[in-house]
Design an enzyme around this catalytic site. Structure first.
Site, PDB file in Angstrom:
ATOM      1  N   HIS A 190       0.810  -1.216   0.000  1.00 18.48           N
ATOM      2  CA  HIS A 190       0.000   0.000   0.000  1.00 18.48           C
ATOM      3  C   HIS A 190       0.845   1.268   0.000  1.00 18.48           C
ATOM      4  O   HIS A 190       0.543   2.228  -0.688  1.00 18.48           O
ATOM      5  CB  HIS A 190      -0.944   0.006   1.192  1.00 18.48           C
ATOM      6  N   GLU A 432       0.893 -15.594 -22.115  1.00 18.87           N
ATOM      7  CA  GLU A 432       1.924 -15.601 -21.080  1.00 18.87           C
ATOM      8  C   GLU A 432       2.363 -17.003 -20.703  1.00 18.87           C
ATOM      9  O   GLU A 432       3.102 -17.195 -19.739  1.00 18.87           O
ATOM     10  CB  GLU A 432       1.469 -14.798 -19.854  1.00 18.87           C
ATOM     11  N   ASP A 456       5.276 -13.383 -16.990  1.00 22.69           N
ATOM     12  CA  ASP A 456       5.070 -14.825 -16.870  1.00 22.69           C
ATOM     13  C   ASP A 456       5.674 -15.583 -18.040  1.00 22.69           C
ATOM     14  O   ASP A 456       6.258 -16.640 -17.858  1.00 22.69           O
ATOM     15  CB  ASP A 456       3.569 -15.131 -16.750  1.00 22.69           C
ATOM     16  N   CYS A 503       1.891  -6.244 -22.265  1.00 14.84           N
ATOM     17  CA  CYS A 503       1.666  -5.560 -20.988  1.00 14.84           C
ATOM     18  C   CYS A 503       2.629  -6.021 -19.897  1.00 14.84           C
ATOM     19  O   CYS A 503       2.496  -5.620 -18.749  1.00 14.84           O
ATOM     20  CB  CYS A 503       0.217  -5.707 -20.539  1.00 14.84           C
TER      21      CYS A 503
END
Ligand code: PEP
Ligand code: MG
Length: 575
Positions: A190, A432, A456, A503
């Site tokens: 976070h 991927e 990946d 991506c």
């Protein structure tokens, strides 16, 4: 002293350290007369009510200033206050042992938090810090102490902490905090996400910086390199001051490009899009001139909460993003949970090899309710902007067909409910896994676009765990095997007339931009801050030169050779 951690938000700041240490209360052990014990219990109940009110207030503030995603953490905090085990045990113990309630509560609290932190379940382990956080609030109320908050800071500082909770950050004085450094954390923690969305340089994962630095020490924080220098000498200070100015000038110059297309000198236009996880990253996406969102990772909906996200909650979030990013497209990736990315109410057995385990589409196909809930939310939001849906970790044609069947079922349900959606919602698949790359020509018949997930794809094609440091040296996007797979996917997609984007992290790495352009990629999706850099490169070459570079590189035999040639190509005045 130079400390190295994980740079999670780029930029350089120089300033004074402000240690934000967690509070410690000294609580005396006092014997209480039987007659007065009920008064102690009333005091306890009042403190619980007071704390509930405080957290609800904070939740409102977090929701309006930062977003609902962070507010869920506070829901978990509210649940702690309803924990009958914690409350009843405290009351029972106080009555039995005739001790002051503050003391008894702190003991019961630590017992519960300790047991949770030893649990083998990562969700329960995560709850230990919730219990401690809330417990501290209750104790503060019992002891009548004022809350110490980051909003009390009176001068510009760099906050140094073990970790910062969303509640800490929400209460922070924005103008005064110019940087964050923390002991723990990762790119997706976070603190990291907050820092990026606020565009404050930050370094996390520094292990013990909160113990090695004192308030008032001068710090240099290089959020790009992940370096923190404590009390630098004059020379180092001067060099960082220069670096800081260079960074800012470059940022400003790059941002100036945001209105221009990513177009090569000979007219080829590609799309440069952003990868996001939370909607609070949107201002950064827009500021960096993204042509849309190429990857919206939706796992965050499922983290740090005791329940599952519902259809309406997801619908509202997708709709919000669709409206903000319109007329640009947003690719929503259906949830890639499972394996190591699973912290939710569902009980899932730990797996020996999570990256090869029950994750991504494999998980979703066996959890139809979770999957279809998300699909309905995406479909409903598709009336508001240009949404696209994309499936992760597909390795067979059957998986893709099944996922599309679920999408059809979700559409049918919405039709029955009389709800509208974009009938032409584009469907894509992430490439991927090596098997998906090898059957890309077959998969292409089923979808409107591909998006290559190199994070990946590299780990599976090189057979290395992407988070194992021992084999990290093999993680090379420049490996000819990886480049050939990419070429194969682009060619397969184009031969069937569909768009091919990327991506994975590789799409935002400057050294690969020319080759990826030359291989024919249509869109690059990356962290928003990388967009202006890649745009500068694209705008300074011709497609024909990039094609030549790609074909030269594809003739090479090793990653070392590829990297050497790439650095020559890039040094040709382009980067
Ligand atoms: C990828 O694998 O390249 C990707 C973009 O997905 P993630 O990093 O979320 O697995
Ligand atoms: Mg992936």
């Amino acid at each position: 002293m130079k400390l190295t951690g994980i740079g999670v938000s780029p930029g350089i700041v120089i300033g004074k350290a402000y240690i934000f240490a967690s509070e410690r209360f000294s609580i005396p052990k006092i014997h209480i007369d039987s007659a007065k014990i009920e008064r102690e219990i009333t005091r306890f109940r009042e403190a619980l009510t007071g704390t509930t009110g405080e957290i609800q207030e904070l939740k409102k503030k977090v929701t309006s200033e930062i977003g609902d995603e962070h507010a869920h953490i506070l829901d978990a905090h509210l649940l702690v206050l309803e924990d009958t085990l914690l409350i009843e045990k405290t009351i029972e113990k106080a009555r039995k042992e005739k001790l002051n309630i503050d003391y008894v509560f702190s003991e019961v609290l630590e017992e519960l938090a300790g047991a949770l932190s030893r649990s083998s379940d990562s969700y329960l382990r995560g709850r230990a810090s919730d219990v401690r956080d809330v417990g501290k609030r209750v104790l503060r109320n019992l002891l009548g102490k004022e809350e110490r908050a980051l909003r009390d800071i009176g001068e510009e500082v760099i906050v140094v902490a073990y970790d910062l909770s969303p509640a800490d950050t929400a209460g922070m004085h924005r103008e005064k905090v110019i940087g964050f450094v923390t002991d723990v954390g990762s790119r997706t923690s976070h603190t990291a996400i907050m820092a990026r969305s606020l565009e404050i340089p930050a370094v996390v994962g520094l292990e013990d910086i909160s113990h090695r630095v004192a308030s008032g020490d001068r710090l240099v924080v290089d959020g790009t390199a992940g370096v923190v220098i404590v009390n630098p000498d004059r020379e180092i200070l001067k060099s960082y001051e220069e670096k800081r100015i260079r960074f800012e000038v470059r940022e400003r110059k790059l941002r100036g490009l945001s209105g221009f297309p990513a177009q090569t000198l000979d007219g080829r236009v590609v799309k440069l899009m952003a990868n996001i996880e939370l909607k609070d990253e949107l201002p950064s996406v827009l500021a960096h001139g993204a042509d849309g969102i190429g990857l919206y990772r939706t796992e965050f909906f499922y983290f740090n909460r005791p329940d599952l996200p519902g259809e309406d909650e997801q619908y509202k979030a997708y709709r919000y993003i669709a409206r903000r990013v319109a007329p640009h497209p947003i690719v929503i990736r259906t949830v890639d949970l499972g394996g190591d990315k699973f912290v939710s109410p569902l009980e899932i057995a730990r797996e020996l090899n999570p990256f090869m385990g029950w994750r991504g589409i494999r998980f979703c196909l066996e959890q139809p309710e979770i999957f279809k809930t998300q699909l309905r939310a995406i479909l409903r939001a598709s009336t508001e902007g240009k949404l696209r849906v994309m499936f992760p970790l597909v390795s067979t044609l059957a998986e893709l067909k099944k996922a599309k069947e679920f999408l059809e079922e979700a559409k049918k349900r919405l039709r029955e409910r009389g709800e509208s959606f974009d009938e032409n919602l584009e469907v894509g698949v992430m490439i991927e896994t090596p098997s998906a790359a090898m059957i890309a020509d077959i998969l292409a018949d089923e979808v409107d676009f591909f998006s290559i997930g190199t994070n990946d794809l590299i780990q599976y094609s090189m057979a290395i765990d992407r988070i194992n440091e021992k084999v990290a040296y093999l993680y090379r996007p420049a490996h000819p095997g990886v480049l050939r797979l990419i070429k194969r996917v682009v060619d397969a997609g184009h031969s069937k007339g569909i768009r091919v984007d990327m991506c994975g992290e590789m799409a935002g790495e400057a050294q690969f931009a020319i080759v990826l352009l030359g291989l024919g990629l249509d869109g690059f999706s990356m962290s928003p801050v990388a967009i202006p850099v890649i745009k500068t490169i694209i705008r300074s070459v011709t497609l024909s030169d990039a094609r030549e570079a790609a074909s030269d590189v594809l003739k090479l035999s090793t990653a070392d050779e590829v990297e050497k040639v790439l650095s020559k190509i890039n040094a040709g005045g382009v980067v």
